[in-house]
Design a protein around this motif. Structure first.
Motif, mmCIF file in Angstrom:
data_model
loop_
_atom_site.group_PDB
_atom_site.id
_atom_site.type_symbol
_atom_site.label_atom_id
_atom_site.label_comp_id
_atom_site.label_asym_id
_atom_site.label_seq_id
_atom_site.Cartn_x
_atom_site.Cartn_y
_atom_site.Cartn_z
ATOM 1 N N GLU A 373 80.917 52.790 33.216
ATOM 2 C CA GLU A 373 81.703 54.011 33.114
ATOM 3 C C GLU A 373 83.164 53.684 32.818
ATOM 4 N N LYS A 374 83.705 52.699 33.501
ATOM 5 C CA LYS A 374 85.100 52.324 33.281
ATOM 6 C C LYS A 374 85.265 51.542 31.983
ATOM 7 N N ARG A 377 84.948 53.847 28.813
ATOM 8 C CA ARG A 377 85.761 55.066 28.780
ATOM 9 C C ARG A 377 86.584 55.218 27.500
ATOM 10 N N GLU A 381 86.082 58.494 25.072
ATOM 11 C CA GLU A 381 87.185 59.391 24.719
ATOM 12 C C GLU A 381 87.325 59.537 23.210
#
Length: 388
Positions: A373-374, A377, A381
């Motif tokens: 998830e990190k 990211r 985006e």
């Protein structure tokens, strides 16, 4: 509705990163289409089902002239299926997908991301070029595609730098490590799994990753230290499991060695990981392969082990030492030295509290920082129109 087409000339389930990113998009309401092929040795691998994810794969083909026709058909088929979707992001995820993705990049309603999991090893300076015409075409398409993408994704900083040197310093490159997702992190572990100390390896079963020295190390240790290997043989090393099985019999440790084969999904794989205590993540000390030279962050093995609360044994290499040993998540060993492996395992066997502390420290690191998830990211985006 937003749509993404993942294109790769292989079984997409081979790469956990593709499953992670596609499910993130699908959870956000995207419609995701995978266009790939069956792959010898990993036919049973599959992505976990998701209502917004569709997988289409061509049948595998034998090597030789038929495979060249098969590849040409794959390129045509992938382009036709993608163009039929309409407005779409194309997620090309191996060099062999570059020709199809390059053709698609000329459609004004299509945007492309290129994710290179395994990088072509550059030809050493001063050596003759024996590359086939086909590979030259693929590498040419890779270079041209890189300059037409919204972003290129590499799983290791060193590889990212080399990629920019090859395709152009002005190309947007994002480094995304092959971490698990937060929901794949297991519960905290308080003790060993019973009387035995289970050592786990998962991945391709080749000498560089699971060397015979591991079995010789097992011979030096108490009987309650056992090895479980989960994975598949590669085209380059057929029969390697049989070689290891024969060696285990000759050493008198067959009852302590278990070859599971391939498990179909990551869910099953991580469940088996949680049954073990120590994970093996080895790289050769010297290699001409850029992927083996720069695998820290790119290898999902240590991250998977840590997510399940396992302590690690890693090769004593500078980048692996910095990432895992200096952060107190692993013990360094020489994978070519059975005594080195045995000494590290004996230390963990005799200090179970240290073993569990290492595993829990790693599990917390996955939850806090080393999760997909990190890592993903910035690309997510970009897909959602928030990046540049």
């Amino acid at each position: 509705m937003s749509r993404a087409a993942y294109i790769q000339y292989t079984n997409p389930a081979v790469y956990p990163a593709l499953e992670h990113s596609s499910r993130m998009l699908a959870d956000d309401g995207w419609r995701v289409l995978f266009l790939g092929t069956d792959t010898q040795g990993v036919e049973s691998l599959r992505l976990l089902p998701h209502a917004n994810v569709t997988v289409r794969q061509l049948r595998a083909c034998r090597r030789g002239w038929r495979q060249k026709l098969h590849y040409a058909w794959f390129t045509i088929w992938a382009c036709a299926r993608t163009l039929g979707v309409g407005n779409v992001w194309v997620y090309a995820s191996d060099p062999l997908a570059c020709p199809a993705a390059l053709l698609l990049s000329f459609a004004p309603w299509i945007r492309v991301v290129y994710h290179e999991h395994d990088s072509p090893t550059p030809r050493p300076a001063g050596t003759s070029d024996n590359t086939s015409h086909f590979i030259r075409m693929v590498l040419w398409a890779r270079q041209k595609l890189a300059r037409r993408t919204a972003a290129c994704i590499l799983p290791n900083e060193r590889r990212a730098e080399q990629f920019k040197n090859e395709v152009g310093r002005d190309v947007k490159v994002v480094c995304v490590w092959n971490c698990p997702t937060k929901n794949e992190v297991g519960p905290a572990r308080n003790s060993l799994n019973g009387a035995s100390l289970w050592v786990l390896y998962h991945g391709s079963l080749v000498p560089a990753r699971l060397p015979a020295t591991v079995l010789h190390a097992l011979k030096m240790l108490p009987e309650r230290v056992k090895l479980r290997a989960i994975g598949y043989e590669t085209v380059g090393h057929p029969g390697y499991v049989q070689e290891l099985s024969t060696l285990a019999r000759s050493l008198g440790i067959s009852q302590r060695v278990e070859f599971v084969g391939t498990v179909a999904t990551r869910e099953e794989l991580l469940a088996r990981c949680r049954e073990a205590d120590v994970g093996l993540a080895f790289m050769p000390k010297t290699s001409h392969d850029i992927n083996e030279q720069a695998m820290a962050g790119a290898s999902n093995k240590p991250f998977d082990y840590l997510a399940c609360g396992l302590a690690l044994l890693v090769s004593d290499l500078p980048d692996w030492r910095t990432l895992y040993v200096d952060t107190h998540l692993a013990l360094p060993v020489d994978p070519e030295d059975a005594g080195s492996i045995a000494t590290a395992l004996r230390q963990l066997l005799e200090r179970p509290e240290e073993l569990r502390t290492m595993g829990e420290r790693g599990r917390q690191r996955i939850l806090a920082e080393w999760n997909y998830e990190k890592q993903f990211r910035p690309v997510l985006e970009l897909f959602n129109g928030k990046g540049t």
